[in-house]
Design a protein around this motif. Structure first.
Motif, PDB file in Angstrom:
ATOM      1  N   CYS A  90     -10.040   7.463  -6.665  1.00 27.44           N
ATOM      2  CA  CYS A  90      -8.704   7.781  -6.172  1.00 27.44           C
ATOM      3  C   CYS A  90      -8.526   7.257  -4.749  1.00 27.44           C
ATOM      4  O   CYS A  90      -9.341   7.553  -3.869  1.00 27.44           O
ATOM      5  CB  CYS A  90      -8.469   9.285  -6.195  1.00 27.44           C
ATOM      6  SG  CYS A  90      -6.822   9.787  -5.652  1.00 27.44           S
ATOM      7  N   ARG A  91      -7.445   6.519  -4.543  1.00 23.14           N
ATOM      8  CA  ARG A  91      -7.116   6.019  -3.205  1.00 23.14           C
ATOM      9  C   ARG A  91      -5.746   6.500  -2.742  1.00 23.14           C
ATOM     10  O   ARG A  91      -5.305   6.142  -1.646  1.00 23.14           O
ATOM     11  CB  ARG A  91      -7.172   4.478  -3.170  1.00 23.14           C
ATOM     12  CG  ARG A  91      -8.563   3.904  -3.461  1.00 23.14           C
ATOM     13  CD  ARG A  91      -9.577   4.327  -2.424  1.00 23.14           C
ATOM     14  NE  ARG A  91     -10.902   3.766  -2.667  1.00 23.14           N
ATOM     15  CZ  ARG A  91     -11.840   4.362  -3.388  1.00 23.14           C
ATOM     16  NH1 ARG A  91     -11.600   5.539  -3.960  1.00 23.14           N
ATOM     17  NH2 ARG A  91     -13.033   3.794  -3.562  1.00 23.14           N
ATOM     18  N   TYR A  92      -5.057   7.260  -3.592  1.00 25.84           N
ATOM     19  CA  TYR A  92      -3.742   7.791  -3.250  1.00 25.84           C
ATOM     20  C   TYR A  92      -3.679   9.227  -3.739  1.00 25.84           C
ATOM     21  O   TYR A  92      -3.523   9.484  -4.927  1.00 25.84           O
ATOM     22  CB  TYR A  92      -2.649   6.933  -3.878  1.00 25.84           C
ATOM     23  CG  TYR A  92      -1.234   7.248  -3.426  1.00 25.84           C
ATOM     24  CD1 TYR A  92      -0.963   8.115  -2.361  1.00 25.84           C
ATOM     25  CD2 TYR A  92      -0.140   6.667  -4.061  1.00 25.84           C
ATOM     26  CE1 TYR A  92       0.324   8.383  -1.957  1.00 25.84           C
ATOM     27  CE2 TYR A  92       1.155   6.922  -3.657  1.00 25.84           C
ATOM     28  CZ  TYR A  92       1.385   7.787  -2.613  1.00 25.84           C
ATOM     29  OH  TYR A  92       2.681   8.052  -2.215  1.00 25.84           O
ATOM     30  N   TYR A 114     -12.211  10.612  -4.214  1.00 26.17           N
ATOM     31  CA  TYR A 114     -12.492   9.260  -3.741  1.00 26.17           C
ATOM     32  C   TYR A 114     -13.594   8.614  -4.582  1.00 26.17           C
ATOM     33  O   TYR A 114     -13.473   7.459  -5.008  1.00 26.17           O
ATOM     34  CB  TYR A 114     -12.902   9.299  -2.270  1.00 26.17           C
ATOM     35  CG  TYR A 114     -13.153   7.935  -1.666  1.00 26.17           C
ATOM     36  CD1 TYR A 114     -12.112   7.177  -1.142  1.00 26.17           C
ATOM     37  CD2 TYR A 114     -14.441   7.407  -1.624  1.00 26.17           C
ATOM     38  CE1 TYR A 114     -12.335   5.922  -0.597  1.00 26.17           C
ATOM     39  CE2 TYR A 114     -14.682   6.157  -1.084  1.00 26.17           C
ATOM     40  CZ  TYR A 114     -13.627   5.417  -0.573  1.00 26.17           C
ATOM     41  OH  TYR A 114     -13.857   4.165  -0.036  1.00 26.17           O
ATOM     42  N   ASN A 166       0.825  -1.197   0.000  1.00 28.06           N
ATOM     43  CA  ASN A 166       0.000   0.000   0.000  1.00 28.06           C
ATOM     44  C   ASN A 166       0.865   1.255   0.000  1.00 28.06           C
ATOM     45  O   ASN A 166       1.970   1.267   0.525  1.00 28.06           O
ATOM     46  CB  ASN A 166      -0.895   0.020   1.240  1.00 28.06           C
ATOM     47  CG  ASN A 166      -1.821  -1.177   1.299  1.00 28.06           C
ATOM     48  OD1 ASN A 166      -2.479  -1.494   0.323  1.00 28.06           O
ATOM     49  ND2 ASN A 166      -1.856  -1.852   2.429  1.00 28.06           N
ATOM     50  N   LYS A 168      -1.706   7.701  -8.730  1.00 26.96           N
ATOM     51  CA  LYS A 168      -1.508   8.721  -7.699  1.00 26.96           C
ATOM     52  C   LYS A 168      -1.786  10.088  -8.304  1.00 26.96           C
ATOM     53  O   LYS A 168      -1.398  10.364  -9.447  1.00 26.96           O
ATOM     54  CB  LYS A 168      -0.070   8.676  -7.176  1.00 26.96           C
ATOM     55  CG  LYS A 168       0.258   9.793  -6.178  1.00 26.96           C
ATOM     56  CD  LYS A 168       1.720   9.718  -5.735  1.00 26.96           C
ATOM     57  CE  LYS A 168       2.044  10.833  -4.752  1.00 26.96           C
ATOM     58  NZ  LYS A 168       3.440  10.752  -4.258  1.00 26.96           N
ATOM     59  N   LYS A 190     -11.913  12.161   5.594  1.00 25.83           N
ATOM     60  CA  LYS A 190     -11.181  11.279   4.682  1.00 25.83           C
ATOM     61  C   LYS A 190     -11.589   9.825   4.904  1.00 25.83           C
ATOM     62  O   LYS A 190     -11.554   9.339   6.033  1.00 25.83           O
ATOM     63  CB  LYS A 190      -9.674  11.421   4.909  1.00 25.83           C
ATOM     64  CG  LYS A 190      -8.827  10.489   4.044  1.00 25.83           C
ATOM     65  CD  LYS A 190      -7.347  10.648   4.341  1.00 25.83           C
ATOM     66  CE  LYS A 190      -6.925   9.926   5.595  1.00 25.83           C
ATOM     67  NZ  LYS A 190      -6.892   8.451   5.413  1.00 25.83           N
ATOM     68  N   ASP A 247      -9.991   4.020   3.751  1.00 27.23           N
ATOM     69  CA  ASP A 247      -9.177   3.303   2.773  1.00 27.23           C
ATOM     70  C   ASP A 247      -8.555   4.230   1.731  1.00 27.23           C
ATOM     71  O   ASP A 247      -8.185   3.797   0.637  1.00 27.23           O
ATOM     72  CB  ASP A 247      -9.984   2.205   2.083  1.00 27.23           C
ATOM     73  CG  ASP A 247     -11.189   2.744   1.320  1.00 27.23           C
ATOM     74  OD1 ASP A 247     -11.636   3.867   1.629  1.00 27.23           O
ATOM     75  OD2 ASP A 247     -11.684   2.035   0.425  1.00 27.23           O
ATOM     76  N   MET A 248      -8.416   5.503   2.076  1.00 26.97           N
ATOM     77  CA  MET A 248      -7.757   6.468   1.196  1.00 26.97           C
ATOM     78  C   MET A 248      -6.491   6.964   1.872  1.00 26.97           C
ATOM     79  O   MET A 248      -6.523   7.355   3.049  1.00 26.97           O
ATOM     80  CB  MET A 248      -8.697   7.640   0.897  1.00 26.97           C
ATOM     81  CG  MET A 248      -8.167   8.624  -0.129  1.00 26.97           C
ATOM     82  SD  MET A 248      -9.352   9.990  -0.368  1.00 26.97           S
ATOM     83  CE  MET A 248      -8.845  10.612  -1.968  1.00 26.97           C
ATOM     84  N   LYS A 305      -6.612   6.726 -14.121  1.00 21.26           N
ATOM     85  CA  LYS A 305      -6.882   5.503 -13.358  1.00 21.26           C
ATOM     86  C   LYS A 305      -6.833   4.231 -14.217  1.00 21.26           C
ATOM     87  O   LYS A 305      -6.075   3.303 -13.894  1.00 21.26           O
ATOM     88  CB  LYS A 305      -8.227   5.625 -12.636  1.00 21.26           C
ATOM     89  CG  LYS A 305      -8.558   4.447 -11.718  1.00 21.26           C
ATOM     90  CD  LYS A 305      -9.869   4.714 -10.974  1.00 21.26           C
ATOM     91  CE  LYS A 305     -10.159   3.629  -9.952  1.00 21.26           C
ATOM     92  NZ  LYS A 305     -10.506   2.344 -10.584  1.00 21.26           N
TER      93      LYS A 305
END
Length: 372
Positions: free
Chosen positions: A185-187, A181, A4, A136, A232, A235-236, A125
């Motif tokens: 987007c997770r990063y 999100y 991660n 990212k 937030k 899981d982000m 993505k």
């Protein structure tokens, strides 16, 4: 942490613009290429870039900020109530000024549901995922918007002073975080020069001249950041990059992190920190003692993007060991000190030298952290 983000080998975000992108942007500005034509060139360049990032051994990919002129003004100018305007001066770096641009607030600040950078991420993505890497995305931090405002930037708005904007600014970023999100987007990363400038008496004096109340500003900025991150999703991952200025290989400020380390590292709710450590201007590693023990990661920016000269392998290993005497090595990672092109002009090095820097980061990280 090998699975991660932030990753053992990571990057800040921007890359040198390829010649075809530079040419397309110039033709678009001259009216010789329409928006669709420009986007097609950018799309193809981003697809090539992501494939190159993956081939280098990175576990993430950015779009290189190929669709941007500036690392910060493009995003800010797309917010509700914020305009990029022409000034009689640019931002002063060592020996050079940027183009004369600044910000003006003319209404309530907000994040529009159709902010163009959401679409930029939506393109990135699937391209990243096809290449087996994590997408990212970087945006400027809310603190930067406040710190860059000129003395008259709020005239004509409903805000009577800098701190009157904080509540709307935090809501803007909560909305932005949720929108990215929802786009998958997770990063996400908040790029930030303000924290470094708070470590410089010269930059603090300039901020005071712009009407900013500088006493205890680090405390108020930490509160602004945490209000922005309040909702937030679990899981982000949201990190920040702290920069002392990056324009055509020049810089703005000097000073170690000590004046702000307690607030930045100990109080802000980021998951990780990309910290410049490529020169004596960044000071020593002692301020890292404020990093809470646990899962937060500091990306040591020991590989400079300001020149094409490769760092000495053994010296970088020694410096990582030095930092690990203060912070557990499990909470450390390696990255370049900044992006390679914070503005479309780019830093003074070649694309080959740029990729040699990325290769060095990956090789060193694999050596120091075999799980990387």
């Amino acid at each position: 942490m090998s699975v991660n983000p932030p990753f053992r080998a990571d990057i800040v975000g921007s890359f040198l613009r390829p010649d075809d992108v530079k040419d397309a942007r110039a033709r678009h500005a001259a009216g010789d290429l329409d928006a669709a034509g420009l986007r097609a060139v950018e799309d193809a360049a981003i697809e090539r870039l992501v494939a190159r990032e993956a081939a280098a051994g990175l576990r993430l990919a950015t779009d290189g900020e190929f669709r941007r002129s500036w690392w910060h003004f493009d995003f800010f100018g797309m917010l509700d109530g914020v305009n990029v305007v022409e000034l009689d001066h640019g931002i002063q770096f060592q020996g050079v000024q940027t183009r004369p641009r600044g910000l003006h607030i003319d209404g309530p600040v907000g994040f529009p549901a159709d902010h163009p950078m959401l679409e930029h991420f939506r393109f990135l993505k699937p391209v990243a995922e096809r290449n087996g890497v994590v997408p990212k995305f970087s945006i400027p931090a809310p603190t930067v918007l406040d710190f860059r405002l000129e003395r008259d930037a709020l005239e004509g708005s409903q805000y009577s002073g800098h701190e009157d904007i904080f509540e709307d600014l935090a809501q803007t970023y909560r909305d932005a975080v949720q929108a990215f999100y929802d786009a998958g987007c997770r990063y996400l990363q908040f790029d930030d020069t303000a924290w470094a400038y708070l470590c410089s008496e010269e930059e603090l004096a300039k901020a005071a001249d712009r009407g900013i109340r500088t006493d205890h500003l680090a405390d108020r900025y930490a509160a602004l950041i945490n209000a922005s991150l309040r909702d937030k999703p679990d899981d982000m991952i949201i990190t920040t990059h702290v920069c002392r200025g990056n324009f055509r290989s020049t810089w703005i400020s000097s000073g170690g992190y000590e004046p702000v380390a307690e607030q930045l590292l100990g109080e802000c709710d980021f998951d990780g920190y990309f910290l410049e450590y490529d020169s004596e201007r960044a000071g020593g590693f002692e301020p890292l003692r404020f990093l809470p023990e646990g899962e937060k990661v500091v990306e040591l920016g020991l590989i400079t993007t300001k020149t094409g000269t490769l760092e000495d392998h053994d010296e970088i290993r020694r410096r990582i060991d030095e930092a690990a005497s203060i912070v557990p090595i499990a909470q450390l990672a390696l990255s370049p000190q900044c992006g390679f092109a914070s503005t479309e002009e780019g830093n003074v090095l070649t694309e080959a030298e740029q990729w040699a820097k990325i290769d060095a980061v990956v090789a060193l990280a694999n050596e120091v952290w075999p799980d990387a």
